[in-house]
Design an enzyme around this catalytic site. Structure first.
Site, PDB file in Angstrom:
ATOM      1  N   GLN A   1      37.321  32.259  53.328  1.00  0.00           N
ATOM      2  CA  GLN A   1      36.762  32.519  54.662  1.00  0.00           C
ATOM      3  C   GLN A   1      37.772  32.057  55.710  1.00  0.00           C
ATOM      4  O   GLN A   1      37.544  31.097  56.442  1.00  0.00           O
ATOM      5  CB  GLN A   1      35.421  31.817  54.813  1.00  0.00           C
TER       6      GLN A   1
ATOM      7  N   HIS B   1      44.457  30.277  49.207  1.00  0.00           N
ATOM      8  CA  HIS B   1      44.205  31.719  49.159  1.00  0.00           C
ATOM      9  C   HIS B   1      45.012  32.451  50.229  1.00  0.00           C
ATOM     10  O   HIS B   1      45.443  33.591  50.021  1.00  0.00           O
ATOM     11  CB  HIS B   1      42.712  31.985  49.349  1.00  0.00           C
TER      12      HIS B   1
ATOM     13  N   LYS C   1      43.204  48.627  44.990  1.00  0.00           N
ATOM     14  CA  LYS C   1      41.775  48.593  44.665  1.00  0.00           C
ATOM     15  C   LYS C   1      40.929  48.685  45.926  1.00  0.00           C
ATOM     16  O   LYS C   1      41.390  48.400  47.032  1.00  0.00           O
ATOM     17  CB  LYS C   1      41.425  47.318  43.905  1.00  0.00           C
TER      18      LYS C   1
ATOM     19  N   THR D   1      34.800  35.866  39.504  1.00  0.00           N
ATOM     20  CA  THR D   1      33.898  36.523  38.555  1.00  0.00           C
ATOM     21  C   THR D   1      34.661  37.342  37.523  1.00  0.00           C
ATOM     22  O   THR D   1      34.051  37.900  36.608  1.00  0.00           O
ATOM     23  CB  THR D   1      32.904  37.435  39.289  1.00  0.00           C
ATOM     24  N   ALA D   2      35.977  37.444  37.673  1.00  0.00           N
ATOM     25  CA  ALA D   2      36.881  38.109  36.721  1.00  0.00           C
ATOM     26  C   ALA D   2      36.761  39.630  36.719  1.00  0.00           C
ATOM     27  O   ALA D   2      37.362  40.289  35.873  1.00  0.00           O
ATOM     28  CB  ALA D   2      36.690  37.558  35.306  1.00  0.00           C
TER      29      ALA D   2
END
Length: 322
Positions: free
Chosen positions: A105, A138, A202, A233-234
């Site tokens: 975030q 990130h 993607k 979550t892969a």
């Protein structure tokens, strides 16, 4: 990396929060000391109580605490810990956050959204932290959310060496970025492995869901190594692995710094075509999530050496020069 002397340093103390005590112990051991004495209690109503059991007056203090699941509890515990040290007259409070929660975030992508990474930075600074040591944020710009020094550590050399040690380098390998945003990270790994990169374009229709659209680059006949800062979550990694195997890759591996592994990540990884997933211990991996496909490399030596360099006012960036 030069050998870290095994000797007690009276001006430095390393403390462990409850989120990743094993890593804290390993950092302290590599540094040549033991973790400090602290009592951390969670009352039945959810309140956290922290009491430091030894003097910290005039000392350089390092707290190791990943703000991983349960994120809010671990952040609150860290803030209370910092406050306790500040009120006990610690000389400096250096917070080692191997995994920085809320890092995703980091900007407003829609109206009326928070920038929670900045909020957490403000909370840590206000609580009394004097320096942040973190790993593979990130987004690099999160460093700018702090008005105190931030040492941004990198696990990439550690991950690269784990592949190089098994002969995975050169023309037979391709590094795959699971999205456009990870291209810079993929290029760095490709430099270490002396190989080319491929990029998956993607689309993410909603959070924690991804759909593979196109593949940029050549993977046919090659060992493909995915790299990302984290695996949650892969879905992205497993979908990407299926896509590149369908395009002729002979094997698929994945590596990341932070193994978040929210459900159903473990089930997806176990059922996927990925041969191996290499992660670091920036987040403690519970027994329930340990499977044969997941290999863990420790960042203890990197962080212990960073502590030594910070204490001795030496360069930290030199740790990551190839």
């Amino acid at each position: 990396m030069e050998e870290i002397e095994k000797m007690e340093r009276p001006g430095v103390k390393i403390f462990a929060g409850t989120s990743n005590m094993e890593l804290a112990k390993k950092i302290a051991e590599k540094y040549g000391t033991s973790v400090g004495d602290v009592e951390i209690v969670r009352f039945k109503d959810g309140e956290v109580y922290v009491c430091v059991g030894e003097t910290v007056r005039g000392r350089d203090i390092f707290i190791v605490q990943s703000t991983s699941e349960p994120v809010n509890e671990n952040i609150m515990e860290l803030l209370i810990f910092i406050d306790a040290l500040k009120r006990a007259s610690a000389k400096s409070i250096n917070v080692i956050i191997p995994y920085y929660g809320y890092a995703r975030q980091d900007r407003k992508s829609r109206p009326r959204e928070p920038i929670t990474s900045k909020l957490v930075a403000n909370l840590l600074t206000t609580a009394g932290a004097t320096r942040i040591v973190t790993m593979d944020l990130h987004a690099d710009q999160i460093q700018g959310f702090f008005d105190i020094p931030v040492d941004h550590m990198q696990a990439l050399p550690l991950l690269a060496k784990s592949f190089i040690g098994r002969g995975m380098s050169g023309d037979k390998v391709v590094v795959v970025s699971p999205d456009i945003g990870g291209v810079k990270r993929a290029r760095k790994l490709a430099e270490w492995l002396d190989c080319k990169i491929a990029i998956i374009d993607k689309r993410r229709p909603k959070p924690n869901m991804s759909e593979v659209m196109n593949l940029i680059g050549e993977v046919e006949g090659k060992i493909a190594i995915f790299i990302d800062d984290m695996i949650d979550t892969a879905g992205t990694i497993t979908n990407g692995a299926e896509a590149i195997m369908a395009r002729g890759a002979i094997e698929a591996y994945a590596c990341c710094t932070h193994g978040v592994f929210s459900d159903p990540a473990i089930e997806r990884l176990q059922a996927s075509c990925l041969k191996e997933v290499i992660i670091t211990d920036s987040i403690a991996l519970p027994e329930s999530k340990k499977i044969d496909k997941i290999k863990v490399v420790s960042v203890d030596e990197i962080l212990a050496e960073a502590v030594r360099r910070i204490v001795n006012n030496e360069s930290v960036s030199e740790l990551f020069e190839k």
